[in-house]
Design an enzyme around this catalytic site. Structure first.
Site, PDB file in Angstrom:
ATOM      1  N   ARG A 103       3.664 -66.458 158.526  1.00 58.23           N
ATOM      2  CA  ARG A 103       4.910 -66.284 157.743  1.00 58.23           C
ATOM      3  C   ARG A 103       4.735 -65.263 156.628  1.00 58.23           C
ATOM      4  O   ARG A 103       5.673 -64.636 156.181  1.00 58.23           O
ATOM      5  CB  ARG A 103       5.354 -67.632 157.147  1.00 58.23           C
ATOM      6  CG  ARG A 103       5.826 -68.606 158.200  1.00 58.23           C
ATOM      7  CD  ARG A 103       6.080 -69.966 157.611  1.00 58.23           C
ATOM      8  NE  ARG A 103       4.856 -70.509 157.000  1.00 58.23           N
ATOM      9  CZ  ARG A 103       4.743 -71.743 156.516  1.00 58.23           C
ATOM     10  NH1 ARG A 103       5.785 -72.565 156.554  1.00 58.23           N
ATOM     11  NH2 ARG A 103       3.621 -72.154 155.986  1.00 58.23           N
ATOM     12  N   LYS A 150      -1.051 -61.258 177.032  1.00 61.97           N
ATOM     13  CA  LYS A 150      -1.888 -60.074 176.874  1.00 61.97           C
ATOM     14  C   LYS A 150      -1.998 -59.838 175.369  1.00 61.97           C
ATOM     15  O   LYS A 150      -1.222 -59.089 174.784  1.00 61.97           O
ATOM     16  CB  LYS A 150      -1.251 -58.892 177.612  1.00 61.97           C
ATOM     17  CG  LYS A 150      -2.265 -58.105 178.422  1.00 61.97           C
ATOM     18  CD  LYS A 150      -1.632 -57.049 179.264  1.00 61.97           C
ATOM     19  CE  LYS A 150      -2.561 -55.906 179.492  1.00 61.97           C
ATOM     20  NZ  LYS A 150      -3.685 -56.152 180.421  1.00 61.97           N
ATOM     21  N   GLU A 183     -11.311 -63.669 186.975  1.00 59.62           N
ATOM     22  CA  GLU A 183     -11.019 -62.238 187.079  1.00 59.62           C
ATOM     23  C   GLU A 183     -12.183 -61.472 186.459  1.00 59.62           C
ATOM     24  O   GLU A 183     -13.136 -62.079 185.981  1.00 59.62           O
ATOM     25  CB  GLU A 183      -9.702 -61.905 186.372  1.00 59.62           C
ATOM     26  CG  GLU A 183      -9.663 -62.267 184.897  1.00 59.62           C
ATOM     27  CD  GLU A 183      -8.323 -61.930 184.228  1.00 59.62           C
ATOM     28  OE1 GLU A 183      -7.692 -60.940 184.611  1.00 59.62           O
ATOM     29  OE2 GLU A 183      -7.938 -62.673 183.307  1.00 59.62           O
TER      30      GLU A 183
HETATM   31  C1  LIG Z   1      -4.137 -56.114 181.704  1.00 62.75           C
HETATM   32  C2  LIG Z   1      -5.144 -56.988 182.329  1.00 62.75           C
HETATM   33  C3  LIG Z   1      -5.331 -57.047 183.729  1.00 62.75           C
HETATM   34  C4  LIG Z   1      -4.650 -56.118 184.689  1.00 62.75           C
HETATM   35  O1  LIG Z   1      -3.272 -56.238 184.705  1.00 62.75           O
HETATM   36  P1  LIG Z   1      -2.349 -55.016 185.152  1.00 62.75           P
HETATM   37  O2  LIG Z   1      -0.975 -55.527 184.886  1.00 62.75           O
HETATM   38  O3  LIG Z   1      -2.599 -54.776 186.593  1.00 62.75           O
HETATM   39  O4  LIG Z   1      -2.714 -53.847 184.311  1.00 62.75           O
HETATM   40  C5  LIG Z   1      -6.220 -57.993 184.228  1.00 62.75           C
HETATM   41  N1  LIG Z   1      -6.896 -58.815 183.416  1.00 62.75           N
HETATM   42  C6  LIG Z   1      -6.768 -58.771 182.080  1.00 62.75           C
HETATM   43  C7  LIG Z   1      -7.562 -59.708 181.243  1.00 62.75           C
HETATM   44  C8  LIG Z   1      -5.889 -57.860 181.493  1.00 62.75           C
HETATM   45  O5  LIG Z   1      -5.773 -57.820 180.159  1.00 62.75           O
END
Ligand SMILES: *Cc1c(COP(=O)(O)O)cnc(C)c1O
Length: 291
Positions: A103, A150, A183
């Site tokens: 805030r 993100k 991932e």
């Molecule tokens: C951005 C990102 C991706 C890839 O996503 P795109 O939309 O294909 O660019 C994968 N893993 C992480 C952790 C990311 O931040």
């Protein structure tokens, strides 16, 4: 280089933010990485949708409409005369005090757009494939910092990247807390087994990548059966092909995981077919701008 900073285009050397910015102090903010190919911004709508969803999730009110954002992005690319570009859009909570309380930032968001060139990995890797390794750092828990956001809070991925680099690898494979494949540090991952495509589902601590979704669309078009399915490391080791996907990385073949050869240790046929189709798509689709 011109950088977009809070509504103005400024020289790179003048693109400075406050040391009290909560994006700097706490990683409190969100971002997107977008690409333009030959004056077409690829999947801009999808990137803006995800950016606004990330902001909504952390209760950051976006200062502009998506249409205004599109204009600001195009303005930034044009100011830098880029036919091909990697665009980074960053929205932080802005300047507050040393406390955590959002805030205190009083809606002083910091909005930055950078349009530049990027090549994430050497060209050779796209032809010969990459060796990756499983890293000790586990992908963030859904119930802690959801990987769907993100966010600027990227230390989870940075730690994984450091571990990969320390062991002489370009990329690290991150698992979730149960030991399933999530991932890589900034890319989604696919494997091919018996001509079918597999990628971990979103619920496994995997960001729903836009390149990942594009590959799933390509698979449909090419009539390659594709599955969102949990994968263990073992299933990885015994797959025929593998590749990574991300906006910055695009599509990178993976030929070795944890010292195990994938298939014959060379980029696979399905991977190459998908890569070719992806590059075709990026040349024809997107939001157009003229320099
Ligand atoms: C951005 C990102 C991706 C890839 O996503 P795109 O939309 O294909 O660019 C994968 N893993 C992480 C952790 C990311 O931040």
């Amino acid at each position: 280089m011109k950088v977009y900073l809070n509504g103005k285009l400024v020289d790179k050397k003048d693109a400075k933010i406050s040391v009290f910015d909560h994006g700097y102090l706490y990683g409190d903010g969100v971002f997107e990485g977008i690409r333009a190919y030959n004056q077409l911004i690829f999947k801009l709508k999808e990137h803006l949708d995800r950016l606004y969803e990330s902001a909504h999730s952390i209760m950051l009110q976006f200062p502009f409409t998506k249409k205004q954002m599109e204009k600001a992005i195009i303005k930034t690319i044009k100011a830098n005369k880029l036919k091909d570009a990697y665009i980074r859009v960053i929205l932080s909570r802005g300047e507050g005090d040393l406390g955590l309380d959002p805030r205190k930032c009083k809606g002083n968001h910091t909005l930055v757009i950078i349009a530049d060139k990027i090549s994430l990995f050497p060209n050779k890797l796209y032809k010969e494939g990459m060796e990756i390794i499983t890293v000790p750092t586990v992908r963030n828990l859904l119930e802690a910092v959801n990987p769907q956001i993100k966010s600027l809070n990227y230390l989870n991925n940075v730690l994984a990247k450091i571990e990969a680099i320390n062991s002489g690898h370009q990329e690290g494979l991150m698992l979730d807390h149960l030991g399933y494949v999530a991932e890589c540090t900034g890319e989604n991952i696919f494997v091919v087994k018996k001509g079918e495509l597999y990628t971990p589902p979103q619920c496994m601590g995997t960001l729903r990548g836009i390149t990942r979704d594009t590959v799933l669309d390509i698979a449909k078009k090419l009539k390659i059966p594709a599955h969102e399915h949990v994968l263990s490391r073992h299933e990885f080791y015994i797959s025929d092909e593998s590749f990574l996907t991300g906006t910055a990385a695009e599509i990178v073949p993976v030929v070795k995981v944890d010292g195990r050869k994938i298939g014959n240790g060379k980029p696979g046929k399905v991977t190459e077919k998908i890569m070719k189709e992806f590059h075709k798509l990026t040349k024809k689709n997107g939001v157009k701008y003229t320099l």
